[in-house]
Design a protein around this motif. Structure first.
Motif, short mmCIF file in Angstrom:
data_model
loop_
_atom_site.label_atom_id
_atom_site.label_comp_id
_atom_site.label_asym_id
_atom_site.label_seq_id
_atom_site.Cartn_x
_atom_site.Cartn_y
_atom_site.Cartn_z
N GLN A 36 0.73 -1.15 -0.39
CA GLN A 36 0.16 -0.02 0.33
C GLN A 36 0.86 1.43 0.01
OE1 GLN A 36 -3.51 -0.03 -0.15
NE2 GLN A 36 -3.79 -1.60 0.03
N TRP A 37 1.91 1.30 -0.12
CA TRP A 37 3.01 2.37 0.01
C TRP A 37 3.88 1.83 -1.00
CZ3 TRP A 37 1.46 7.05 1.74
CH2 TRP A 37 2.60 8.14 1.67
N GLU A 38 4.78 3.11 -1.61
CA GLU A 38 5.79 2.71 -2.45
C GLU A 38 7.08 3.14 -1.78
OE1 GLU A 38 5.16 2.52 -6.47
OE2 GLU A 38 4.26 0.44 -6.26
N ASN A 39 6.71 4.67 -1.70
CA ASN A 39 7.54 5.83 -1.25
C ASN A 39 8.13 5.78 -0.20
OD1 ASN A 39 7.04 7.08 -3.93
ND2 ASN A 39 5.28 8.07 -2.75
N GLU A 40 9.42 6.81 0.12
CA GLU A 40 9.97 6.86 1.33
C GLU A 40 9.27 7.17 2.57
OE1 GLU A 40 12.34 9.76 1.59
OE2 GLU A 40 14.48 8.15 -0.35
N THR A 41 9.13 6.54 3.95
CA THR A 41 8.42 7.46 4.93
C THR A 41 8.43 8.81 4.98
OG1 THR A 41 9.53 5.82 6.27
CG2 THR A 41 8.10 7.39 7.33
N PRO A 42 7.27 9.33 5.32
CA PRO A 42 6.97 10.90 4.75
C PRO A 42 7.37 11.97 6.56
CG PRO A 42 4.85 9.86 4.94
CD PRO A 42 5.87 8.37 5.13
N ILE A 43 8.59 11.21 7.25
CA ILE A 43 9.40 12.16 7.97
C ILE A 43 8.67 13.82 8.19
CG2 ILE A 43 10.83 11.91 7.56
CD1 ILE A 43 9.71 11.00 11.42
N GLU A 44 8.92 14.05 7.11
CA GLU A 44 8.99 15.84 7.45
C GLU A 44 8.08 16.63 7.45
OE1 GLU A 44 11.40 17.32 7.79
OE2 GLU A 44 12.67 16.08 8.15
N LYS A 45 7.16 15.71 6.59
CA LYS A 45 5.61 16.01 6.07
C LYS A 45 4.69 15.87 7.23
CE LYS A 45 1.37 17.25 4.34
NZ LYS A 45 1.01 18.53 3.73
N TYR A 46 5.47 14.95 8.24
CA TYR A 46 4.50 14.07 10.05
C TYR A 46 5.55 16.41 10.86
CZ TYR A 46 2.59 11.86 13.75
OH TYR A 46 2.50 11.86 15.44
N ARG A 47 6.29 15.72 10.91
CA ARG A 47 7.43 17.13 11.62
C ARG A 47 6.70 18.66 10.60
NH1 ARG A 47 11.77 16.14 14.60
NH2 ARG A 47 12.69 14.45 13.79
N GLU A 48 5.57 19.23 9.75
CA GLU A 48 5.04 20.34 9.49
C GLU A 48 3.95 20.22 10.54
OE1 GLU A 48 5.10 20.29 5.68
OE2 GLU A 48 7.05 20.08 4.68
N ILE A 49 3.41 19.14 9.97
CA ILE A 49 1.96 19.22 10.70
C ILE A 49 1.91 18.92 12.29
CG2 ILE A 49 0.56 18.75 8.54
CD1 ILE A 49 0.65 15.60 9.75
N MET A 50 2.36 18.56 12.99
CA MET A 50 2.91 17.81 14.12
C MET A 50 2.38 18.61 15.51
SD MET A 50 4.40 15.82 16.43
CE MET A 50 5.05 15.66 17.54
N GLY A 51 1.44 18.44 16.19
CA GLY A 51 0.48 18.75 17.29
C GLY A 51 -1.15 19.05 16.95
N VAL A 52 -0.98 18.10 16.11
CA VAL A 52 -2.61 18.29 15.29
C VAL A 52 -3.13 17.12 15.30
CG1 VAL A 52 -2.33 20.04 13.40
CG2 VAL A 52 -2.36 17.24 13.11
N PRO A 53 -4.28 16.69 16.26
CA PRO A 53 -4.32 15.09 16.06
C PRO A 53 -4.50 14.09 15.43
CG PRO A 53 -7.13 16.79 17.09
CD PRO A 53 -5.65 17.74 15.68
N LEU A 54 -4.32 12.67 15.87
CA LEU A 54 -3.29 11.74 14.94
C LEU A 54 -4.96 11.61 13.66
CD1 LEU A 54 -1.45 9.48 17.00
CD2 LEU A 54 -1.25 10.56 15.59
N PRO A 55 -5.98 11.46 14.15
CA PRO A 55 -7.15 11.75 13.31
C PRO A 55 -5.90 12.09 11.50
CG PRO A 55 -8.93 11.04 15.10
CD PRO A 55 -6.86 12.22 15.40
N ARG A 56 -6.39 13.90 11.71
CA ARG A 56 -6.09 14.30 10.78
C ARG A 56 -4.78 14.42 10.22
NH1 ARG A 56 -8.41 19.60 14.21
NH2 ARG A 56 -10.58 19.37 14.10
N VAL A 57 -3.06 13.97 10.72
CA VAL A 57 -2.14 13.03 11.05
C VAL A 57 -2.38 12.53 9.35
CG1 VAL A 57 -0.17 11.84 11.52
CG2 VAL A 57 -1.55 13.97 12.72
N TRP A 58 -3.19 11.56 9.71
CA TRP A 58 -3.78 9.99 8.75
C TRP A 58 -3.98 10.88 7.46
CZ3 TRP A 58 0.48 7.07 9.32
CH2 TRP A 58 0.57 6.62 10.92
#
Length: 223
Positions: A36-58
């Motif tokens: 279900q995933w072919e790219n790298e782990t989107p760690i930088e994207k997660y850092r950008e949105i860090m602090g929002v509720p997890l449902p919105r993260v996903w």
């Protein structure tokens, strides 16, 4: 007199970055194994949105996937986070225990209000024995709106608090303070953003600074 402090957890008390990348990479490796995933782990994207509720993260990390798969990855991620916390791979920020001891000894009530889920927060509180100082930990999971301002208001109402400061590193913490007429203390830590901290009443670089700045706010009341 200000005698209550409401702390954020991730990026304020707990050094989430120590287990974040590891747990997120575990999750996306699992997603790759499912085809279900072919790219790298989107760690930088997660850092950008860090602090929002997890449902919105996903929703942000997996915009093209089904809601069911997002929920499954959210659960898997939570399991990995808790396992890494229990395994001692995370850490509190410097001086958390010293500052909490100081606050408790000087009659302050300490609360935690976090966008983290209940089981995740409990894992941190249990592993680091934070309940020695913390009156109660509140999760965004308890609020249907997922609004941190409402979560903070729940604390104020339950404990009949008239004056307090919210201590956190992101705009959601600052807004939660402002929405409730409280003092906003911004933490210039790992996930903080300059433009967000600019909206806080005061900014600190170390939690130890709370010991000296709290008296300045002792006469500010909620409007």
């Amino acid at each position: 007199m200000l005698k209550s402090l409401i702390f954020d957890m991730d990026g304020t008390l707990f050094q989430t970055d120590k287990i974040l990348e590891l747990s997120l990479d575990d999750t996306f490796s699992h997603l790759r194994s499912l085809g279900q995933w072919e790219n790298e782990t989107p760690i930088e994207k997660y850092r950008e949105i860090m602090g929002v509720p997890l449902p919105r993260v996903w929703e942000a990390l997996m915009p093209d996937h089904s809601g069911q798969l997002r929920e499954e990855m959210n659960d898997y991620f939570l399991e990995r986070l808790i396992e890494n916390i229990s395994g001692g791979k995370g850490a509190l920020y410097p001086n958390v225990e010293e500052v909490f001891s100081f606050l408790k000894e000087n009659g302050y009530s300490i609360f935690i209000a976090s966008n983290g889920l209940i089981d995740y927060l409990q894992a941190i509180v249990s592993h680091y024995h934070l309940d020695k100082w913390v009156t109660e930990t509140f999760s965004i999971q308890q609020i249907q709106s997922l609004d941190k301002g409402e979560l903070v208001n729940t604390i104020l109402s339950k404990y009949d608090i008239k004056e307090a400061a919210v201590v956190g590193d992101r705009l959601s913490d600052i807004n939660a303070a402002k929405d409730n007429g409280l003092i906003a203390v911004g933490c210039n830590f790992d996930f903080a953003k300059e433009e967000e901290l600019a909206q806080a009443d005061i900014v600190i670089d170390d939690l130890m600074e709370l010991k000296t700045i709290l008296p300045r706010f002792s006469i500010k009341h909620r409007e």
